[in-house]
Design a protein around this motif. Structure first.
Motif, short mmCIF file in Angstrom:
data_model
loop_
_atom_site.label_atom_id
_atom_site.label_comp_id
_atom_site.label_asym_id
_atom_site.label_seq_id
_atom_site.Cartn_x
_atom_site.Cartn_y
_atom_site.Cartn_z
N SER A 9 0.81 -1.22 0.00
CA SER A 9 0.00 0.00 0.00
C SER A 9 0.84 1.28 0.00
O SER A 9 0.34 2.35 -0.33
CB SER A 9 -0.94 0.01 1.22
N HIS A 10 2.12 1.19 0.34
CA HIS A 10 2.98 2.37 0.34
C HIS A 10 3.27 2.88 -1.07
O HIS A 10 3.77 4.00 -1.24
CB HIS A 10 4.27 2.09 1.09
N VAL A 11 2.93 2.09 -2.07
CA VAL A 11 3.02 2.56 -3.46
C VAL A 11 2.09 3.76 -3.66
O VAL A 11 2.34 4.62 -4.51
CB VAL A 11 2.65 1.43 -4.44
N GLY A 12 1.03 3.85 -2.85
CA GLY A 12 0.04 4.90 -3.02
C GLY A 12 0.62 6.29 -2.97
O GLY A 12 0.22 7.17 -3.74
N ALA A 13 1.57 6.55 -2.08
CA ALA A 13 2.18 7.88 -1.98
C ALA A 13 2.96 8.22 -3.24
O ALA A 13 2.98 9.38 -3.68
CB ALA A 13 3.09 7.95 -0.75
N TRP A 14 3.59 7.22 -3.83
CA TRP A 14 4.34 7.42 -5.08
C TRP A 14 3.38 7.70 -6.24
O TRP A 14 3.62 8.59 -7.06
CB TRP A 14 5.18 6.19 -5.39
N ARG A 15 2.32 6.92 -6.31
CA ARG A 15 1.35 7.09 -7.39
C ARG A 15 0.73 8.49 -7.33
O ARG A 15 0.59 9.17 -8.36
CB ARG A 15 0.27 6.02 -7.28
N GLU A 16 0.36 8.91 -6.12
CA GLU A 16 -0.23 10.23 -5.96
C GLU A 16 0.76 11.33 -6.34
O GLU A 16 0.41 12.32 -6.99
CB GLU A 16 -0.69 10.42 -4.51
N ALA A 17 2.02 11.16 -5.95
CA ALA A 17 3.04 12.16 -6.27
C ALA A 17 3.29 12.24 -7.77
O ALA A 17 3.45 13.34 -8.32
CB ALA A 17 4.34 11.81 -5.54
N TRP A 18 3.30 11.10 -8.44
CA TRP A 18 3.63 11.08 -9.87
C TRP A 18 2.57 11.80 -10.70
O TRP A 18 2.88 12.37 -11.75
CB TRP A 18 3.80 9.65 -10.35
N GLU A 19 1.34 11.83 -10.24
CA GLU A 19 0.28 12.51 -10.97
C GLU A 19 0.58 14.00 -11.12
O GLU A 19 0.16 14.62 -12.11
CB GLU A 19 -1.06 12.32 -10.25
N GLY A 20 1.30 14.59 -10.17
CA GLY A 20 1.67 16.00 -10.27
C GLY A 20 3.11 16.22 -10.66
O GLY A 20 3.59 17.35 -10.62
#
Length: 262
Positions: A9-20
């Motif tokens: 689930s820690h991938v979530g912070a990376w995914r959210e960051a990559w969107e911006g």
């Protein structure tokens, strides 16, 4: 360049960051594959480079994974690089040592704490690192070394919780100078242990940490970090981070893990 970011689930912070962030890196494509922790623990990285479910992952769990990712497995060989996010690396080992004694010559000789010699520190942390890295099985089919990116260190907010999980960090808080020496040594031993198994290893970047060695509270995801006065010994969520954290980790991967100019 195609990069796969996979893990729990820690991938979530990376995914959210990559969107911006992706517009700043037009030559990089980052793909994501994330799993709930209990399912992630029953996935296997095979020698072929396939990250796939074991037999004990149920059809309902496979369906859940497909709903998150559009697939139930990912193939590292289809990418130029891959980073395994959220893997346990147990920095508490360093905190436990700091709670008990000082690395010579750091510390106060009048405090009654033992002073550990450099040889003892290296041997103790090397043994701990070897135990952690045993789970990182070589992937000989890949043309590159996958990178293990350790899960976030708990946020400082955990110090207000009485849960036993955070006891090593509470015990080390009066000895932050020793803690930093042990943490640095432990990271170095994990890099060596990972390399022996065909992996790179990156701990979360040091500038995300407070002097306590714990992650700065500003990095916590919304809703995290709370300690319920009615249940002060509850575990709580002091580990899931936000896009600010993810953005810094991506930059750390690109610069330190892959050697790209930023």
């Amino acid at each position: 360049m195609r990069i796969l970011a996979f893990g729990n689930s820690h991938v979530g912070a990376w995914r959210e960051a990559w969107e911006g962030l992706y517009a700043e890196f037009p030559d990089i494509e980052m793909d994501f594959f994330s799993l709930p922790e209990k399912i992630h623990a029953r996935y296997r990285l095979r020698a072929t480079g396939l990250f796939a479910p074991r037999r004990n992952v149920t059809p309902a769990e496979r369906e859940r994974v497909a709903g998150i990712n559009g697939r139930v497995e990912c193939d590292l060989s289809a990418y130029d690089h891959a980073v395994w996010i959220g893997v346990a690396w147990h920095p508490e080992r360093a905190a436990e040592l700091a709670a008990l004694g000082d690395p010579y010559p750091v510390g106060d000789a009048g405090a009654g704490r033992p002073a550990y010699g450099a040889g003892f520190v290296t041997a103790a942390l090397a043994q701990a690192a070897e135990g952690v890295a045993e789970a990182w099985v070589a992937v000989p089919a890949l043309r590159y070394r996958p990178i293990v990116f350790g899960r976030p260190v708990y946020a400082e907010t955990c110090l207000a919780s009485g849960h036993r999980l955070y006891a090593p960090w509470r015990g080390a808080q009066a000895h932050t100078a020793a803690l930093q020496v042990f943490l640095d040594s432990y990271r170095a031993e994990l890099v060596r242990a990972a390399a022996a198994r065909g992996f790179g290893f990156l701990a979360p970047p040091a500038d995300l940490s407070a002097p306590t060695g714990l992650t700065r509270p500003a990095c916590l995801a919304a809703g995290g970090g709370a300690v319920d006065p009615a249940a002060p010994d509850a575990r709580g969520d002091h580990s899931h981070m936000n896009a600010l954290y993810g953005r810094r980790c991506i930059a750390h991967l690109l610069a330190e893990g892959l050697g790209l100019p930023l």
